[in-house]
Motif scaffolding. Structure first.
Motif, PDB file in Angstrom:
ATOM      1  N   SER A   1       0.877  -1.103  -0.041  1.00 58.93           N
ATOM      2  CA  SER A   1       0.088  -0.052  -0.053  1.00 58.93           C
ATOM      3  C   SER A   1       0.749   1.228   0.147  1.00 58.93           C
ATOM      4  CB  SER A   1      -0.942   0.204   1.279  1.00 58.93           C
ATOM      5  OG  SER A   1      -0.326   0.075   2.395  1.00 58.93           O
ATOM      6  N   GLY A   2       0.338   2.286  -0.441  1.00 61.15           N
ATOM      7  CA  GLY A   2       1.163   3.430  -0.475  1.00 61.15           C
ATOM      8  C   GLY A   2      -0.021   4.804  -0.466  1.00 61.15           C
ATOM      9  N   THR A   3       0.729   5.796   0.010  1.00 55.28           N
ATOM     10  CA  THR A   3      -0.138   7.203  -0.082  1.00 55.28           C
ATOM     11  C   THR A   3       0.608   8.378  -0.478  1.00 55.28           C
ATOM     12  OG1 THR A   3      -1.491   6.189   1.647  1.00 55.28           O
ATOM     13  CG2 THR A   3      -1.536   8.611   1.299  1.00 55.28           C
ATOM     14  N   ALA A   4       0.132   8.933  -1.423  1.00 52.14           N
ATOM     15  CA  ALA A   4       0.732  10.437  -1.801  1.00 52.14           C
ATOM     16  C   ALA A   4      -0.006  11.446  -0.990  1.00 52.14           C
ATOM     17  CB  ALA A   4       0.744  10.341  -3.244  1.00 52.14           C
ATOM     18  N   TYR A   5       0.468  12.220  -0.481  1.00 49.88           N
ATOM     19  CA  TYR A   5      -0.324  13.432   0.123  1.00 49.88           C
ATOM     20  C   TYR A   5       0.378  14.909   0.255  1.00 49.88           C
ATOM     21  CZ  TYR A   5       3.186  12.888   4.046  1.00 49.88           C
ATOM     22  OH  TYR A   5       4.021  12.874   4.965  1.00 49.88           O
TER      23      TYR A   5
END
Length: 290
Positions: free
Chosen positions: A198-202
């Motif tokens: 999983s990954g998140t760009a914020y």
């Protein structure tokens, strides 16, 4: 202002999770659908109502505040303003989102109406019903779009996609990993037996985009859930493998949300709902009998 509107909001959204289109056959489901202004022909028959299948029912007047549009959606000036999920983009109008979803799913999305309520200065107040979400499904691939509160018109502020794939016809993880990196700039870790990639760009308050190797649980108007204080927007991706087969993908979840826009519209919502209570209190001519 008290934020007691959140439980009411959660209740209405929970009600909207009941399948309404074509499958709402029970009395309970049909009553929930009726409360949201959504009636299928089957429910209309069950409830003794006369509704033309081709004509969506207008939500009933619940005596609530008629919200007016007083703020305008401001497009994000970072990658999130350009990112899309199956053609859906943040800031899209309800009409454009409907057209995009209809094209992908093969039929018009279901519109869910909701309302918000709170208590201010001891006075309970709620809004009129308004369209809050659009949903559609194509096989095991489902799309959900959140629309802004009427104070900001009806534009897309959150997009969610959840897709499942049959084991015998599942995507290769390496291909999906490369596609996600190419389209979104998110580089997911290799698949392992000890966790799902999983990954998140914020985007932080300075507008810079940072990526992490964890998913996000950010909730609009709840800063404590943000990855960084004053977070503006985020894109989250989670991939689930096919059992012990780490080379193939069983399901995929993507979420793209404009937290900044939602904070602006909630602030304006409080202002308008507070104002409606103040107007009632200031204009009251009631005298207690002595």
């Amino acid at each position: 202002m008290s934020r007691s509107f959140l439980p009411a909001f959660a209740f209405v959204l929970a009600a909207s999770a009941v399948p309404l289109s074509g499958h709402a056959q029970s009395l309970t489901q049909c009553l929930l659908a009726h409360n949201q202004g959504l009636i299928t022909p089957a429910c209309a028959h069950l409830l003794g109502l006369s509704v033309q299948p081709s004509q969506p029912q207008t939500p009933p007047d619940n005596g609530g505040v008629h919200l007016r549009q007083s703020v305008t959606y401001q497009p994000l000036d970072n990658v999130f303003g350009q990112d899309s999920i199956l053609g859906l983009k943040l800031g899209m109008t309800q009409a454009d989102a409907t057209s995009t979803m209809t094209s992908y799913c093969g039929k018009a999305p279901q519109v869910t109406n909701t309302y918000l309520s709170t208590t201010y200065k001891g006075v309970g107040v709620n809004t009129q019903y308004f369209p809050s979400t659009l949903t559609c499904q194509k096989g095991q691939d489902s799309l959900t779009v959140r629309l802004s509160i009427p104070v900001m018109g009806a534009v897309v502020t959150k997009i969610e996609r959840s897709a499942s794939f049959p084991m015998e016809a599942s995507p290769h993880y390496a291909d999906l990993q490369a596609d996600i990196a190419s389209k979104y700039g998110l580089h997911l870790q290799p698949m392992t037996r000890y966790g799902t990639p999983s990954g998140t760009a914020y985007a932080g308050p300075d507008g810079k985009v940072v990526t992490t190797q964890t998913g996000t649980t950010a909730e609009a108007n709840e800063p404590l859930t943000y990855t960084t204080p004053h977070e503006m927007a985020y894109l989250s991706v989670t991939v689930i493998p096919v059992g012990e087969n780490l080379s193939n993908v069983s399901s995929l979840r993507l979420t793209l949300e404009d937290l900044r826009a939602e904070e602006v519209m909630y602030a304006e919502l409080f202002k308008q709902m507070n104002g409606s209570v103040d107007a009632k209190l200031s204009g009251s001519t009631v005298k207690a009998a002595l």
